[in-house]
Design a protein around this motif. Structure first.
Motif, PDB file in Angstrom:
ATOM      1  N   ALA A  83      51.184  70.379  18.380  1.00 43.08           N
ATOM      2  CA  ALA A  83      51.318  69.199  18.995  1.00 43.08           C
ATOM      3  C   ALA A  83      49.850  68.374  20.179  1.00 43.08           C
ATOM      4  CB  ALA A  83      52.684  68.664  18.468  1.00 43.08           C
ATOM      5  N   ILE A  84      48.977  67.618  19.056  1.00 43.48           N
ATOM      6  CA  ILE A  84      48.540  66.450  19.440  1.00 43.48           C
ATOM      7  C   ILE A  84      47.892  65.406  18.924  1.00 43.48           C
ATOM      8  CG2 ILE A  84      46.977  68.652  19.893  1.00 43.48           C
ATOM      9  CD1 ILE A  84      44.802  67.848  17.654  1.00 43.48           C
ATOM     10  N   ALA A  85      47.661  64.172  19.553  1.00 42.78           N
ATOM     11  CA  ALA A  85      47.592  63.377  19.243  1.00 42.78           C
ATOM     12  C   ALA A  85      47.227  61.791  21.083  1.00 42.78           C
ATOM     13  CB  ALA A  85      49.454  61.997  19.612  1.00 42.78           C
ATOM     14  N   GLN A  86      47.154  60.722  20.216  1.00 42.34           N
ATOM     15  CA  GLN A  86      45.886  60.240  21.501  1.00 42.34           C
ATOM     16  C   GLN A  86      46.670  58.879  21.882  1.00 42.34           C
ATOM     17  OE1 GLN A  86      42.004  58.339  20.102  1.00 42.34           O
ATOM     18  NE2 GLN A  86      43.056  56.707  19.698  1.00 42.34           N
TER      19      GLN A  86
ATOM     20  N   SER B 141      62.589  76.425  24.676  1.00 42.81           N
ATOM     21  CA  SER B 141      61.508  75.813  24.181  1.00 42.81           C
ATOM     22  C   SER B 141      62.034  74.775  22.947  1.00 42.81           C
ATOM     23  CB  SER B 141      61.375  76.731  23.665  1.00 42.81           C
ATOM     24  OG  SER B 141      60.044  76.707  22.679  1.00 42.81           O
ATOM     25  N   ILE B 142      60.708  74.308  22.920  1.00 46.54           N
ATOM     26  CA  ILE B 142      61.831  73.622  22.193  1.00 46.54           C
ATOM     27  C   ILE B 142      60.454  74.148  20.276  1.00 46.54           C
ATOM     28  CG2 ILE B 142      62.570  71.053  22.826  1.00 46.54           C
ATOM     29  CD1 ILE B 142      59.810  69.614  21.590  1.00 46.54           C
ATOM     30  N   GLY B 143      59.617  74.204  20.248  1.00 45.96           N
ATOM     31  CA  GLY B 143      58.580  74.963  19.707  1.00 45.96           C
ATOM     32  C   GLY B 143      58.001  73.642  19.164  1.00 45.96           C
ATOM     33  N   PRO B 144      56.912  72.976  19.971  1.00 44.88           N
ATOM     34  CA  PRO B 144      56.628  71.572  19.784  1.00 44.88           C
ATOM     35  C   PRO B 144      55.751  71.957  18.119  1.00 44.88           C
ATOM     36  CG  PRO B 144      56.314  72.188  22.014  1.00 44.88           C
ATOM     37  CD  PRO B 144      56.802  73.295  20.639  1.00 44.88           C
TER      38      PRO B 144
END
Length: 364
Positions: A253-256, A303-306
């Motif tokens: 999970a990556i975001a700008q 954990s939510i497991g992103p």
């Protein structure tokens, strides 16, 4: 296994939200048909958008789709290598089905041995190029790969062909189930960002001559940007020239959030962390949950497991979601909101917006 794509609806379709509610994520078990298993916020409801995917893992919306009912609206990657196109009239077309993706043998999903294959997908802001990420077989090894596609034919992105693939920096490391390459996005400065899992070897995540366990930053042609923190002009094609940050476990999970400000929701064994990435930083990861609780903007002790993430800025699609990261979790199939301001960081505790409670978490 067949899956459906849902989105949240308030008064009109919310395409930015649909991008993070692609359910049946690659570490998830099959979805069931009962709509009443979903918990949604007051004033919102789940709406089925398209049916017929097989292990969908990523989604990319055209920024400027055509107006004709048969024009593509979004593309979906499937774990076993197919890429599907969904049109405005909700036909599902096959964009590509023979991508050379690694196909595991043995137990089916959600067994951990099956959790590997094609994952991320992202479009350039002007819809000029498409990128996908995944794992391919190279001899007896499983190697991460990025592919660049171009549109073919009269309808933009109804069909396409691969024009370049990039594996050079990944051949020193092997991907593992499901510790492999993850999602990608094109940042506001036109660079390609992608996260790589640790390949089940935490030690190499701290070595910049290995590509596993990293946040990588690339030019659109797969060359290394000269302003990367470890860029070496005498070896511009070497692995360090591509590394932006290290010490990551499973940064799917990556975001700008702002130009050159990238956030990662890093998937841990039973603890997850949210990081505001600093260029050149090596983050703690020694194989233990304890190592994941330091230097975080936020820690999830359970954990939510992103699995995927987008950022809603000052003008969100949905009212009240200003300056928020929206994160899908593959543990209980949660959609979580984390208020994040570019200058202030995390401004409030996380809030679960959508949840399912009939899941058990697969290994990760």
């Amino acid at each position: 296994m067949r899956f459906r794509h849902h989105h949240l609806r308030r008064s009109s379709p919310c395409w930015a939200w649909a991008a993070v509610i692609l359910l049946g994520l690659w570490a998830a078990a099959p979805l069931q048909a009962q709509e009443d298993t979903w918990n949604t916020p007051p004033g919102m409801r789940m709406v089925q958008d398209a049916v017929g995917f097989d292990l969908p893992v990523g989604i990319a919306f055209l920024n400027n789709p055509g107006d004709d009912p048969q024009d593509p609206l979004y593309l979906v990657t499937e774990l076993r290598g197919a890429i599907k196109v969904v049109t405005r009239d909700r036909q599902i077309l096959t964009f590509a089905d023979d991508t050379g993706t690694y196909l595991p043998t043995g137990a089916p999903m959600p067994d951990v041995a099956a959790q590997i294959g094609q994952t991320g997908i992202c479009l350039a802001p002007d819809d000029s190029a498409l990128y996908t990420t995944g794992v391919i077989p190279v001899g007896k090894l499983r190697v991460n790969r990025i592919v660049r596609w171009e549109s073919v034919g009269p309808r933009k992105w109804a069909k396409g062909r691969a024009v370049a693939e990039f594996t050079d920096i990944f051949r020193n490391d092997e991907a593992s189930n499901p510790h492999q390459i993850g999602n990608c996005f094109i940042g506001s400065e036109g660079k390609l960002w992608v996260g790589t899992g640790d390949g089940s070897h935490h030690r190499t995540t701290h070595l910049i001559n290995h590509a596993n366990g990293k946040l990588l930053r690339l030019n659109p042609d797969f060359s290394a940007p000269a302003d990367n923190p470890f860029y070496n002009p005498s070896n511009p094609t070497g692995i360090p020239s591509y590394v932006y940050a290290s010490g990551l476990r499973n940064p799917f999970a990556i975001a700008q959030v702002a130009p050159r400000q990238v956030w990662i929701a890093d998937n841990g064994p039973t603890v997850d962390r949210l990081l505001n990435i600093e260029p050149g930083r090596d983050y703690p990861w020694d194989g233990s949950n304890t190592s994941l609780i330091f230097s975080n903007a936020l820690t999830w002790p359970r954990s939510i497991g992103p699995a995927a993430m987008i950022y809603e800025g000052a003008e969100p699609v949905l009212p009240g979601m200003e300056h928020s990261l929206l994160i899908t979790g593959s543990f209980l199939t949660h959609l979580v909101r984390v208020p994040v301001h570019p200058q202030l960081g995390v401004t409030a505790p996380p809030e679960t917006l959508v949840s399912r409670n009939d899941r058990t978490r697969p290994p990760a």
